[in-house]
Design a protein around this motif. Sequence first.
Motif, PDB file in Angstrom:
ATOM      1  N   VAL A 184      53.347 -24.124   8.679  1.00 37.55           N
ATOM      2  CA  VAL A 184      54.448 -23.683   9.595  1.00 37.55           C
ATOM      3  C   VAL A 184      55.561 -24.809   9.494  1.00 37.55           C
ATOM      4  N   GLY A 185      56.874 -24.081  10.419  1.00 36.09           N
ATOM      5  CA  GLY A 185      58.069 -25.029  10.325  1.00 36.09           C
ATOM      6  C   GLY A 185      59.110 -24.115  10.447  1.00 36.09           C
ATOM      7  N   GLU A 186      60.217 -24.566  11.102  1.00 36.78           N
ATOM      8  CA  GLU A 186      61.343 -24.017  11.197  1.00 36.78           C
ATOM      9  C   GLU A 186      62.062 -23.473   9.783  1.00 36.78           C
ATOM     10  N   ASN A 187      62.772 -22.334   9.838  1.00 31.13           N
ATOM     11  CA  ASN A 187      63.410 -22.272   8.495  1.00 31.13           C
ATOM     12  C   ASN A 187      64.380 -23.482   8.092  1.00 31.13           C
ATOM     13  N   GLY A 188      64.129 -23.631   6.878  1.00 28.15           N
ATOM     14  CA  GLY A 188      64.713 -24.797   6.199  1.00 28.15           C
ATOM     15  C   GLY A 188      63.754 -25.876   6.317  1.00 28.15           C
ATOM     16  N   ALA A 189      62.471 -25.921   6.822  1.00 29.40           N
ATOM     17  CA  ALA A 189      61.627 -26.714   6.955  1.00 29.40           C
ATOM     18  C   ALA A 189      61.218 -27.318   5.496  1.00 29.40           C
ATOM     19  N   GLY A 190      61.227 -26.131   4.628  1.00 32.27           N
ATOM     20  CA  GLY A 190      60.780 -26.645   3.109  1.00 32.27           C
ATOM     21  C   GLY A 190      59.453 -25.920   2.724  1.00 32.27           C
ATOM     22  N   LYS A 191      58.946 -25.040   3.511  1.00 29.62           N
ATOM     23  CA  LYS A 191      57.734 -24.477   3.319  1.00 29.62           C
ATOM     24  C   LYS A 191      57.842 -23.583   2.113  1.00 29.62           C
ATOM     25  N   SER A 192      58.788 -22.584   2.360  1.00 35.06           N
ATOM     26  CA  SER A 192      58.861 -21.746   0.838  1.00 35.06           C
ATOM     27  C   SER A 192      59.136 -22.504  -0.320  1.00 35.06           C
ATOM     28  N   THR A 193      60.104 -23.517   0.077  1.00 35.29           N
ATOM     29  CA  THR A 193      60.518 -24.358  -1.522  1.00 35.29           C
ATOM     30  C   THR A 193      59.161 -24.782  -1.961  1.00 35.29           C
ATOM     31  N   LEU A 194      58.263 -25.549  -0.991  1.00 34.71           N
ATOM     32  CA  LEU A 194      56.930 -25.995  -1.434  1.00 34.71           C
ATOM     33  C   LEU A 194      56.059 -25.097  -2.341  1.00 34.71           C
ATOM     34  N   MET A 195      55.955 -23.845  -1.662  1.00 37.84           N
ATOM     35  CA  MET A 195      55.057 -22.947  -2.434  1.00 37.84           C
ATOM     36  C   MET A 195      55.816 -22.404  -3.706  1.00 37.84           C
ATOM     37  N   LYS A 196      57.096 -22.364  -3.607  1.00 41.67           N
ATOM     38  CA  LYS A 196      57.866 -21.854  -5.117  1.00 41.67           C
ATOM     39  C   LYS A 196      57.586 -22.969  -6.069  1.00 41.67           C
ATOM     40  N   ILE A 197      57.576 -24.131  -5.498  1.00 42.18           N
ATOM     41  CA  ILE A 197      57.227 -25.056  -6.670  1.00 42.18           C
ATOM     42  C   ILE A 197      55.716 -25.008  -7.244  1.00 42.18           C
ATOM     43  N   LEU A 198      54.732 -24.682  -6.391  1.00 38.88           N
ATOM     44  CA  LEU A 198      53.328 -24.536  -6.832  1.00 38.88           C
ATOM     45  C   LEU A 198      53.388 -23.123  -7.562  1.00 38.88           C
ATOM     46  N   THR A 199      54.206 -22.182  -7.393  1.00 36.28           N
ATOM     47  CA  THR A 199      54.075 -20.901  -8.164  1.00 36.28           C
ATOM     48  C   THR A 199      54.924 -20.967  -9.164  1.00 36.28           C
ATOM     49  N   GLY A 200      55.382 -21.915  -9.492  1.00 37.71           N
ATOM     50  CA  GLY A 200      56.379 -22.029 -11.121  1.00 37.71           C
ATOM     51  C   GLY A 200      57.997 -21.557 -10.773  1.00 37.71           C
TER      52      GLY A 200
END
Length: 514
Positions: free
Chosen positions: A58-74
Amino acid sequence: MNVFMLKTMSHQLVRNFEVKNMDELLLKMEGIDKSFPGVQALKKCRFDLRKGEVHALVGENGAGKSTLMKILTGIYSADLGEIHFGKRVNFKSPRDAQLAGISMVHQELNLMNHLTVAQNIFIGRESDGLFLNDRSINARTEALFHKLNIKINPEEKAGNLTVGLQQMVEIAKAISYDAKIIIFDEPTSTLTDVEIDELFKIMGELKKNGVGMVYISHRMDEIKRISDRVTVMRDGEYIGTHDTAGIQIEEIIRMMVGRVTYEEHKKISGIEVDTPVVLKVENLCSKDVEDVSFELHKGEILGFAGLIGAGRTEVARLIFGADKKTKGEITLNGRKVHINSPYDAVKHGIGYLSEDRKRYGLALGMSVGNNIVLPSLEDYIKTGIISEKKIEADASAYIEKINIKTPSVKQLVKNLSGGNQQKVIIAKWLLRNCDILIFDEPTRGIDVGAKSEIYKIINNLAAMGKSIIMISSELQELLRMSDRILVMSEGVHTATLDIGECDQQSIMKYATQH
């Protein structure tokens, strides 16, 4: 037994415990950095996932959640850091991650609308030897849907489905890869409570089978209900991880945004009996709506509740002239009107904020300023010349008025966060001076801080005398915001409840009637 033997046994127990925990660990991400031009998106981030758990991120938009998962998934590559998934990995593409056993259900739908549901689910896996075999993938999709209790025709074109049903197809597609890890990015943003219950049942079965799940959501109640642990991120940094059962919602939000924004249910309607009626809808009918009638008062927030397919959005589109009615009358301020197009609706002071803001609410390739003035563009043209100076001045005023976070009025609207995009849509209807505003899923995919700001804007609009229709699949949201709640089921208006007399159970009772 001597001291040496006791120490040896103690050390062995500790090692056994550590080995057991390591056996449960599916994923470990450490020291992850990621920069984009001018932006440090992630700084020394870490995250881990155990076998058979739901770990909320969890975190606000721009916290980096999706970016972290996009790194995990290539999708992205990290600048620094390590990822361990059985062994150290560095996926070069989402396909690599899928083949390794990691699937992601994205918040933004990735379906191909011209293909069938089955073709979307098994894209790249549809061949039978040398030939494409639609019969085979239809049967496989039907079996998958039966297992997941999803009622969608595998041969239906994906583009013909509602946003909520498209989301269920995306979820089924991720599960179809027999993944060891599934990442859910705002999976319930378009689902009603019944669909959410079904999704959580599916997730429960996946847990039993040892699948680890990352659950990204802004809905605090869901996080408390479904997750085992919760990790909080803020401004691209790791803040902390807690067992969900041992932390309160208010503390999670404080970690996310540094302030408590969670709001209680509204207890009393602010609308008096003699408050003027600004909109009266009588016997409204279409191919999807059957004989809907209601009144909307000046300064009222009228919530629309119902399951997917109940007809809530369809009613809104009929009022706005986006779809054609087969029967019914619309009265504005005591005068019957004929609304045959959105242009007619806007002329009569009605604004509509669609549930699919990127498709229907925004011109993504245009600037923030141009989006704000778009419905009022004729006011900025004189002798065939557009006044850029006036556009910039008026748009800037609304950017400041409702706190749209943008570097400038000329910023492309596609580069804003979801919450700020929604504010741009609100600004364009405020500039147009609409007296009736229809909000269709106004906080879908918006973080908890921005959600609270949207609530304040809506409440302020109502206090100014604007009349609001608010459609939401989130019952907590409707109970928090509405003066009354209109409930629909399968195209039929089944009840209108005063906020003081309704709760989730009573709403669901009428939402399942016909």
